[in-house]
Design a protein around this motif. Sequence first.
Motif, PDB file in Angstrom:
ATOM      1  N   SER A  46      12.570 -15.604   2.161  1.00 38.13           N
ATOM      2  CA  SER A  46      12.255 -14.661   3.221  1.00 38.13           C
ATOM      3  C   SER A  46      13.531 -14.265   3.967  1.00 38.13           C
ATOM      4  O   SER A  46      14.548 -14.969   3.902  1.00 38.13           O
ATOM      5  N   HIS A  47      13.467 -13.129   4.678  1.00 39.92           N
ATOM      6  CA  HIS A  47      14.594 -12.746   5.531  1.00 39.92           C
ATOM      7  C   HIS A  47      14.075 -11.988   6.740  1.00 39.92           C
ATOM      8  O   HIS A  47      12.868 -11.741   6.864  1.00 39.92           O
ATOM      9  N   SER A  48      14.965 -11.645   7.633  1.00 39.99           N
ATOM     10  CA  SER A  48      14.568 -11.136   8.943  1.00 39.99           C
ATOM     11  C   SER A  48      14.063  -9.702   8.909  1.00 39.99           C
ATOM     12  O   SER A  48      13.448  -9.243   9.867  1.00 39.99           O
ATOM     13  N   GLY A  49      14.340  -8.981   7.824  1.00 38.84           N
ATOM     14  CA  GLY A  49      13.860  -7.608   7.717  1.00 38.84           C
ATOM     15  C   GLY A  49      12.709  -7.499   6.740  1.00 38.84           C
ATOM     16  O   GLY A  49      12.485  -8.395   5.922  1.00 38.84           O
ATOM     17  N   GLU A  50      11.952  -6.393   6.827  1.00 42.23           N
ATOM     18  CA  GLU A  50      10.856  -6.208   5.890  1.00 42.23           C
ATOM     19  C   GLU A  50      11.369  -5.672   4.564  1.00 42.23           C
ATOM     20  O   GLU A  50      12.416  -5.023   4.484  1.00 42.23           O
ATOM     21  N   THR A  51      10.633  -5.950   3.497  1.00 37.95           N
ATOM     22  CA  THR A  51      10.937  -5.454   2.160  1.00 37.95           C
ATOM     23  C   THR A  51       9.849  -4.463   1.765  1.00 37.95           C
ATOM     24  O   THR A  51       8.660  -4.754   1.895  1.00 37.95           O
ATOM     25  N   VAL A  52      10.261  -3.297   1.299  1.00 43.65           N
ATOM     26  CA  VAL A  52       9.307  -2.248   0.934  1.00 43.65           C
ATOM     27  C   VAL A  52       9.503  -1.881  -0.525  1.00 43.65           C
ATOM     28  O   VAL A  52      10.614  -1.536  -0.947  1.00 43.65           O
ATOM     29  N   ILE A  53       8.442  -1.964  -1.305  1.00 43.68           N
ATOM     30  CA  ILE A  53       8.446  -1.491  -2.681  1.00 43.68           C
ATOM     31  C   ILE A  53       7.535  -0.287  -2.737  1.00 43.68           C
ATOM     32  O   ILE A  53       6.318  -0.391  -2.534  1.00 43.68           O
ATOM     33  N   SER A  54       8.101   0.903  -2.962  1.00 44.76           N
ATOM     34  CA  SER A  54       7.311   2.128  -3.079  1.00 44.76           C
ATOM     35  C   SER A  54       7.073   2.417  -4.552  1.00 44.76           C
ATOM     36  O   SER A  54       7.988   2.309  -5.365  1.00 44.76           O
ATOM     37  N   LEU A  55       5.841   2.788  -4.888  1.00 38.50           N
ATOM     38  CA  LEU A  55       5.436   2.999  -6.271  1.00 38.50           C
ATOM     39  C   LEU A  55       5.049   4.463  -6.451  1.00 38.50           C
ATOM     40  O   LEU A  55       3.959   4.880  -6.048  1.00 38.50           O
ATOM     41  N   ALA A  56       5.939   5.234  -7.041  1.00 43.70           N
ATOM     42  CA  ALA A  56       5.694   6.665  -7.213  1.00 43.70           C
ATOM     43  C   ALA A  56       4.768   6.890  -8.404  1.00 43.70           C
ATOM     44  O   ALA A  56       5.106   6.523  -9.525  1.00 43.70           O
ATOM     45  N   PRO A  57       3.588   7.486  -8.180  1.00 41.35           N
ATOM     46  CA  PRO A  57       2.644   7.655  -9.286  1.00 41.35           C
ATOM     47  C   PRO A  57       2.870   8.940 -10.068  1.00 41.35           C
ATOM     48  O   PRO A  57       3.072  10.006  -9.503  1.00 41.35           O
ATOM     49  N   THR A  58       2.837   8.830 -11.387  1.00 41.62           N
ATOM     50  CA  THR A  58       2.817   9.987 -12.272  1.00 41.62           C
ATOM     51  C   THR A  58       1.821   9.700 -13.387  1.00 41.62           C
ATOM     52  O   THR A  58       1.417   8.558 -13.594  1.00 41.62           O
ATOM     53  N   GLY A  59       1.442  10.717 -14.123  1.00 43.19           N
ATOM     54  CA  GLY A  59       0.499  10.542 -15.214  1.00 43.19           C
ATOM     55  C   GLY A  59      -0.753  11.366 -15.000  1.00 43.19           C
ATOM     56  O   GLY A  59      -0.874  12.118 -14.036  1.00 43.19           O
ATOM     57  N   SER A  60      -1.704  11.224 -15.906  1.00 38.78           N
ATOM     58  CA  SER A  60      -2.896  12.072 -15.874  1.00 38.78           C
ATOM     59  C   SER A  60      -3.958  11.589 -14.896  1.00 38.78           C
ATOM     60  O   SER A  60      -4.785  12.373 -14.441  1.00 38.78           O
ATOM     61  N   ALA A  61      -3.981  10.301 -14.583  1.00 40.22           N
ATOM     62  CA  ALA A  61      -4.911   9.815 -13.560  1.00 40.22           C
ATOM     63  C   ALA A  61      -4.378  10.176 -12.180  1.00 40.22           C
ATOM     64  O   ALA A  61      -3.171  10.177 -11.948  1.00 40.22           O
ATOM     65  N   VAL A  62      -5.276  10.486 -11.273  1.00 45.68           N
ATOM     66  CA  VAL A  62      -4.894  11.065  -9.986  1.00 45.68           C
ATOM     67  C   VAL A  62      -5.100  10.064  -8.868  1.00 45.68           C
ATOM     68  O   VAL A  62      -6.200   9.538  -8.676  1.00 45.68           O
ATOM     69  N   PHE A  63      -4.033   9.825  -8.114  1.00 48.34           N
ATOM     70  CA  PHE A  63      -4.094   8.951  -6.943  1.00 48.34           C
ATOM     71  C   PHE A  63      -5.044   9.542  -5.897  1.00 48.34           C
ATOM     72  O   PHE A  63      -5.010  10.724  -5.607  1.00 48.34           O
ATOM     73  N   ASP A  64      -5.905   8.706  -5.339  1.00 46.31           N
ATOM     74  CA  ASP A  64      -6.914   9.091  -4.356  1.00 46.31           C
ATOM     75  C   ASP A  64      -8.001   9.991  -4.940  1.00 46.31           C
ATOM     76  O   ASP A  64      -8.820  10.524  -4.203  1.00 46.31           O
ATOM     77  N   GLY A  65      -7.978  10.168  -6.274  1.00 41.43           N
ATOM     78  CA  GLY A  65      -9.054  10.873  -6.944  1.00 41.43           C
ATOM     79  C   GLY A  65      -9.704   9.976  -7.969  1.00 41.43           C
ATOM     80  O   GLY A  65     -10.899   9.687  -7.918  1.00 41.43           O
ATOM     81  N   ASP A  66      -8.892   9.508  -8.929  1.00 43.19           N
ATOM     82  CA  ASP A  66      -9.376   8.609  -9.977  1.00 43.19           C
ATOM     83  C   ASP A  66      -9.234   7.141  -9.596  1.00 43.19           C
ATOM     84  O   ASP A  66      -9.907   6.289 -10.174  1.00 43.19           O
ATOM     85  N   TYR A  67      -8.342   6.842  -8.678  1.00 42.57           N
ATOM     86  CA  TYR A  67      -8.159   5.462  -8.239  1.00 42.57           C
ATOM     87  C   TYR A  67      -7.619   5.464  -6.821  1.00 42.57           C
ATOM     88  O   TYR A  67      -7.060   6.453  -6.340  1.00 42.57           O
ATOM     89  N   THR A  68      -7.807   4.353  -6.132  1.00 45.93           N
ATOM     90  CA  THR A  68      -7.301   4.198  -4.774  1.00 45.93           C
ATOM     91  C   THR A  68      -6.504   2.908  -4.692  1.00 45.93           C
ATOM     92  O   THR A  68      -6.564   2.065  -5.584  1.00 45.93           O
ATOM     93  N   VAL A  69      -5.740   2.768  -3.621  1.00 42.21           N
ATOM     94  CA  VAL A  69      -4.960   1.556  -3.416  1.00 42.21           C
ATOM     95  C   VAL A  69      -5.145   1.053  -1.991  1.00 42.21           C
ATOM     96  O   VAL A  69      -5.452   1.810  -1.078  1.00 42.21           O
ATOM     97  N   ASN A  70      -4.961  -0.246  -1.846  1.00 42.11           N
ATOM     98  CA  ASN A  70      -4.948  -0.857  -0.527  1.00 42.11           C
ATOM     99  C   ASN A  70      -3.841  -1.902  -0.531  1.00 42.11           C
ATOM    100  O   ASN A  70      -3.678  -2.632  -1.511  1.00 42.11           O
ATOM    101  N   TYR A  71      -3.057  -1.959   0.522  1.00 40.40           N
ATOM    102  CA  TYR A  71      -1.904  -2.850   0.505  1.00 40.40           C
ATOM    103  C   TYR A  71      -1.542  -3.307   1.910  1.00 40.40           C
ATOM    104  O   TYR A  71      -1.910  -2.687   2.913  1.00 40.40           O
TER     105      TYR A  71
END
Length: 451
Positions: A46-71
């Motif tokens: 661990s460390h004193s700052g936050e760590t952010v991993i951003s996941l850029a979606p591409t492909g034929s399935a549609v974010f917030d249409g065909d699937y959703t995420v919670n994090y």
Amino acid sequence: MKNLLGITLLVCMSLQGLGQTVTLTIDKTTMAEGGTATITATLDASHSGETVISLAPTGSAVFDGDYTVNYTGKGTVTTVAGGNGAGSAANQLANPYGISLDLHGNIYVVDPSNHRVQKWVPGSTEGVTVAGGNGSGSGSNQVSNPKGIAVDVSGNIFIADTENDRIQKWTPGATEGITVAGGNGEGSAANQLNHPTGLTLDVSGNIYVSDATNYRILKFPSNSTSSTDGITVAGGNVGISNVPNPNQIRPFNVGLDKNGNIYVADVLNHRIQKFPSNSTSSTDGITVAGGNGPGSSSTRLKNPYDVIIDDLGNIYVSDVSNGRIQKFPSNSTSSTEGVTVAGGNGLGSNSNQFYDLREIDLDAAGNLYAVDRIQNHRVQKIFLGPNIIIPAGQTSATLTITGTDDTIDESDETITLTPTASGATLASSSALSIGFTDNDLPPLVTSVTAT
């Protein structure tokens, strides 16, 4: 529903962190309709700052249409540029207006009181001047009180140089700009602009300019120069009446959807007007948000400044006087209720407030960026897309993917989630696989790799 949803996680970039390494794993290889899979990000320390991993979606399935995420950390708001008071230092902005992100997630901010454009690399605490910064003036190395900005896929920067009534193009690394629209004095001729405030580019490189004081949107070709005539594609018909016609606008900014339809932030008419891609000055626009008089209810807007459209056709509006960002669906009309996705907590300087919203933008992962001009002098990032955020002092966090059960049989679809990280370095791991299938079809197994 979607028959098959294959999810491929390809880790293709490592960014410098603070000595920590983050590893990504997935908990299962298949899931049923409406089922879930979990991606876990784990730090080696661990460390004193936050760590952010951003996941850029591409492909034929549609974010917030065909699937959703919670994090973990969804809805988190952070300052990614400025926020250190008004000034001209590298870590400061002074009444910022415009914003645009490039393909690498770099943030370009129009800093009008300093007559410059600042570039902020993700995770950086200071910006670098990439246009202007040589005082107010009309020289080729100057801009004067600029407002809007757009960055193309090649990294060229297009600036609405408001007081000089022109659009300037700065190539990567250039020390001078080139006039690609206007620059022929203040006026209403086809080769003139009158205090342009916003602009956007289409996939062919055509330039759409919000020519504010002429109450019109002008389109210039990709090879435009200062002598090129623009074509009026919306407005230019403002009359005296306080009840505007569908072909009248009082614009501050302009956006495009993937089909080339034109959306205008019609600020003084408190609405968003949509015009077709082949629109002319006589074309009537359709109100797709607001237009019910100024107000704060879910069907109203008050002085909207900017509008952007995502790949699904959702409409995001910078609703300035309400201090909020509203999201409307692709089939929105004047009676449709918007959803507040940021702000709406009164005007102020807290992380969940805006004092004076201006331009907004989306990154590849679906996160929102908003310019907060007066008093706060900052750019805020609102985490909405697929991300994993490991809070300071902790070592792990998760993202849950849920397939949408829409009862419709469709062709096979896939999604690729391409990660980038800040606060740590992405580590390699063994190959994983995950598939999403209904009860009638065999599972689709697709490699999920972290390298």
